[in-house]
Design a protein around this motif. Structure first.
Motif, short mmCIF file in Angstrom:
data_model
loop_
_atom_site.label_atom_id
_atom_site.label_comp_id
_atom_site.label_asym_id
_atom_site.label_seq_id
_atom_site.Cartn_x
_atom_site.Cartn_y
_atom_site.Cartn_z
N PHE A 11 0.85 -1.20 0.00
CA PHE A 11 0.00 0.00 0.00
C PHE A 11 0.88 1.25 0.00
CE2 PHE A 11 -2.96 -3.08 1.66
CZ PHE A 11 -4.20 -2.67 1.18
N THR A 16 -3.32 7.75 -0.44
CA THR A 16 -3.92 6.43 -0.57
C THR A 16 -4.53 6.02 0.76
OG1 THR A 16 -2.38 5.74 -2.31
CG2 THR A 16 -3.53 3.99 -1.11
N HIS A 107 -12.76 4.14 3.97
CA HIS A 107 -12.62 2.69 3.77
C HIS A 107 -11.23 2.15 4.12
CE1 HIS A 107 -16.43 3.05 1.62
NE2 HIS A 107 -15.87 3.94 0.81
N VAL A 108 -10.31 2.99 4.54
CA VAL A 108 -8.94 2.53 4.79
C VAL A 108 -8.89 1.52 5.92
CG1 VAL A 108 -6.67 3.22 5.65
CG2 VAL A 108 -7.75 4.52 3.82
N THR A 111 -10.73 -1.80 5.30
CA THR A 111 -10.04 -2.62 4.30
C THR A 111 -8.83 -3.31 4.89
OG1 THR A 111 -10.77 -1.20 2.48
CG2 THR A 111 -8.81 -2.55 2.10
N VAL A 176 -1.00 -1.17 -4.36
CA VAL A 176 -2.21 -0.36 -4.36
C VAL A 176 -1.83 1.09 -4.08
CG1 VAL A 176 -4.48 -0.01 -3.32
CG2 VAL A 176 -3.50 -2.33 -3.44
N ASN A 178 -2.39 5.65 -5.36
CA ASN A 178 -3.04 6.71 -6.14
C ASN A 178 -2.16 7.28 -7.23
OD1 ASN A 178 -1.42 8.19 -4.02
ND2 ASN A 178 -2.20 9.94 -5.16
N VAL A 197 -6.01 3.63 -7.36
CA VAL A 197 -7.11 4.22 -6.59
C VAL A 197 -7.00 5.74 -6.75
CG1 VAL A 197 -8.34 4.24 -4.40
CG2 VAL A 197 -6.75 2.38 -4.91
N HIS A 222 -12.59 3.35 -4.94
CA HIS A 222 -12.12 3.60 -3.58
C HIS A 222 -11.65 2.28 -2.98
CE1 HIS A 222 -15.87 1.79 -2.21
NE2 HIS A 222 -16.54 2.66 -2.95
N LEU A 223 -10.98 2.36 -1.84
CA LEU A 223 -10.39 1.16 -1.23
C LEU A 223 -11.44 0.15 -0.79
CD1 LEU A 223 -7.34 2.35 0.90
CD2 LEU A 223 -7.34 0.88 -1.11
N LEU A 226 -11.52 -2.94 -2.90
CA LEU A 226 -10.31 -3.76 -3.07
C LEU A 226 -10.54 -5.22 -2.74
CD1 LEU A 226 -7.31 -3.84 -3.77
CD2 LEU A 226 -6.81 -3.32 -1.36
#
Length: 234
Positions: A11, A16, A107-108, A111, A176, A178, A197, A222-223, A226
Motif C-alpha cells: 500500500f 492512498t 474505507h482505509v 479494508t 495499491v 493513487n 485508486v 475507492h479502497l 479492493l
C-alpha cells in the motif's frame, strides 16, 4: 494444491491511506500570497514546479525539499530581493506542513482489518523519513502492516526487492496506490498487480497515462472495492 496467485499486498501511504496533497496545495497558495507583490500566482507556481523538478535529484521527495524549493523560487522571483521576513515565513509554512493532522481516507481502516492476517501487508512509501514515520504513528494504522518500507523512490527494482524480501516475489504481489507513475506502472513492470485508486488531487509530477492494456492493471473507485477485486483473482 495450486498456490494462491496473491500473497502480498503493498500500500502507498500519502493520498492512498491519508490526505497529503491537500496540505501541499494550501501551502503553495499561502506561498504565492507571500510573493504577490513580485509576480502573479500562476507564474510563482510555475517557477516553483520548475524548482521542484530540478531539486528532486538533490533533495528527494518530501517537505524539506519542497521548503527549499520555495525558498529558491522566492530568491529567483524577487531577483535576490526577497526580505528575510518572507524567508522566515516560508520556513514557518514548511514546519507547519511537518505537523499537519493525519486524516485517513474513507474505507482505509475497514479494508486493512479485512485483509490483515490473510495476506502479508506492506506499507511502501517515499518521502521524508521522520515525516512518514510521524504520519504512520498518528494514523494508528501501523499494526496492520507486516513490514514498513520508506524508500527514496519507487521503481520496478524497488518493488522486486521489497516483494522478494517480504513476500513470495513480485508475481504473487499487488501494489495499491493513487500514483500511476510511482505505485502502478513500476509495480506492473516488476511483474506485480497494480491497483490504481484515484485521488482528487495528484501532484503534476506523478501523472502519466493509465497502462490500460497491461493484463495486471486494475482500477477501483475507492479502497472499499479492493477486497472484492482480490476475491476475483482467486
Amino acid at each position: 494444491m495450486t498456490a494462491r496467485p496473491l500473497t502480498t499486498i503493498g500500500f502507498d501511504a500519502d493520498d492512498t491511506l491519508w490526505q497529503n496533497e491537500h496540505y501541499y496545495r494550501l501551502t503553495e497558495e499561502h506561498f504565492t500570497r507571500l510573493l504577490a507583490d513580485f509576480a502573479e500566482g500562476a507564474k510563482i507556481s510555475e517557477r516553483l514546479l520548475e524548482a521542484e523538478k530540478r531539486n528532486l535529484a538533490h533533495y528527494g521527495f518530501g517537505i524539506k525539499g519542497f521548503t527549499l524549493s520555495m525558498i529558491e523560487t522566492a530568491i529567483e522571483i524577487t531577483e535576490g530581493k526577497v526580505p528575510a521576513s518572507v524567508i522566515a515565513k516560508i520556513l514557518d509554512t514548511g514546519r507547519d506542513l511537518l505537523s499537519h493532522p493525519v486524516e485517513t481516507l474513507p474505507h482505509v481502516r475497514d479494508t486493512l482489518e479485512t485483509l490483515a492476517g490473510k495476506y502479508l501487508l506492506v506499507l511502501i512509501t517515499k518521502g521524508d523519513l521522520f515525516d512518514q514515520e510521524r504520519k504512520l504513528a498518528q494514523s494508528g494504522l501501523g499494526d496492520y502492516f507486516d513490514a514498513i518500507e520508506i524508500v527514496s523512490d519507487k521503481t520496478a527494482v524497488t518493488y522486486r526487492r521489497i516483494f522478494s524480501k517480504v513476500g513470495d516475489g513480485p508475481e504473487r504481489a499487488m501494489m495499491v496506490g493513487n500514483s500511476l507513475k510511482s505505485d502502478i506502472v513500476p509495480a506492473i513492470a516488476a511483474g506485480s498487480y497494480g491497483v490504481f485508486v484515484p485521488h482528487e488531487l495528484t501532484w503534476v509530477l506523478e501523472r502519466v497515462e493509465e497502462p490500460k492494456d497491461a493484463p495486471r492493471f486494475r482500477r477501483i473507485v475507492h479502497l472499499g472495492e479492493l477486497h472484492g477485486l482480490i476475491d476475483g483473482l482467486h
